[in-house]
Scaffold this active site. Structure first.
Site, PDB file in Angstrom:
ATOM      1  N   THR A   1      12.402 -10.921   1.470  1.00  0.00           N
ATOM      2  CA  THR A   1      12.248  -9.557   0.972  1.00  0.00           C
ATOM      3  C   THR A   1      12.960  -9.313  -0.349  1.00  0.00           C
ATOM      4  O   THR A   1      12.769  -8.269  -0.963  1.00  0.00           O
ATOM      5  CB  THR A   1      12.772  -8.546   2.004  1.00  0.00           C
TER       6      THR A   1
ATOM      7  N   HIS B   1       0.846  -1.193   0.000  1.00  0.00           N
ATOM      8  CA  HIS B   1       0.000   0.000   0.000  1.00  0.00           C
ATOM      9  C   HIS B   1       0.881   1.243   0.000  1.00  0.00           C
ATOM     10  O   HIS B   1       2.050   1.191   0.362  1.00  0.00           O
ATOM     11  CB  HIS B   1      -0.924  -0.005   1.219  1.00  0.00           C
TER      12      HIS B   1
END
Length: 192
Positions: free
Chosen positions: A167, A119
């Site tokens: 990641t 987001h």
């Protein structure tokens, strides 16, 4: 908006703005996917019935080697591409708006999260979603409770240790683990 157009916009634009037409179309598909997942997760089914229901969720015909233990949750469903002989253990959650591609002969452990959305950092723009695919190449093994974040590719024959948070890309033939996941060993060094 037709599904093909929606998938094309999601892939080419890589962003969904809150309240946009793309967002509304995505929500409509997601609502149907939640219904299909709820049906899958609240019954007792044969392997063939599970394959048929997952085929409805993904919009993809699955081979006889596909196996899944419920419960399973997909946010969108139609942006999951599954190779042959894929095994997905119970409790997995796939946030697939950005696309999830799982190569042949891959194993996904209990409670794995594959998340393809970030987001916006601006608290007044958090409804904006940025999409990046997750790719698990052939013969990957993702350990229980691992989380793989947007944009990550896990190379062929690689292993992600249980509980890891991935990641960045994982090199082929390596074992990674931890939070954030780091190199532990080469797979070939573990083969007896």
């Amino acid at each position: 908006m037709e599904l093909a157009e929606l998938l094309s916009k999601m892939e080419t634009e890589g962003v969904i703005h809150g309240g946009s037409e793309v967002n509304k179309a995505m929500v409509a598909v997601s609502n149907e996917t939640r219904r299909l997942c709820a049906h899958l997760n609240t019954g007792v089914y044969t392997n063939e019935e599970i394959r048929q229901q997952v085929s409805q969720i993904t919009g993809q015909e699955l081979d006889e080697g596909f196996s899944l233990f419920v419960p399973f949750t997909a946010d969108f469903g139609k942006n999951i591409k599954l190779g042959k002989n894929v095994f997905i253990n119970s409790g997995c959650r796939f946030q697939d708006q950005g696309q999830i591609i799982i190569g042949d002969n891959s194993l996904i452990g209990h409670n794995v999260v594959l998340a393809t959305i970030n987001h916006d950092f601006d608290p007044f723009n958090r409804g904006t979603m940025y999409l990046k695919p997750i790719v698990l190449k052939e013969r990957t093994w993702i350990g229980s409770n691992a989380t793989i974040l947007p944009g990550v590719t896990v190379g062929e024959n690689a292993v992600v240790a249980a509980g890891s948070v991935v990641t960045k890309d994982v090199a082929p033939g390596t074992i990674v683990g931890g939070n954030p996941a780091k190199f532990i060993a080469n797979v070939e060094d573990k083969i007896k």
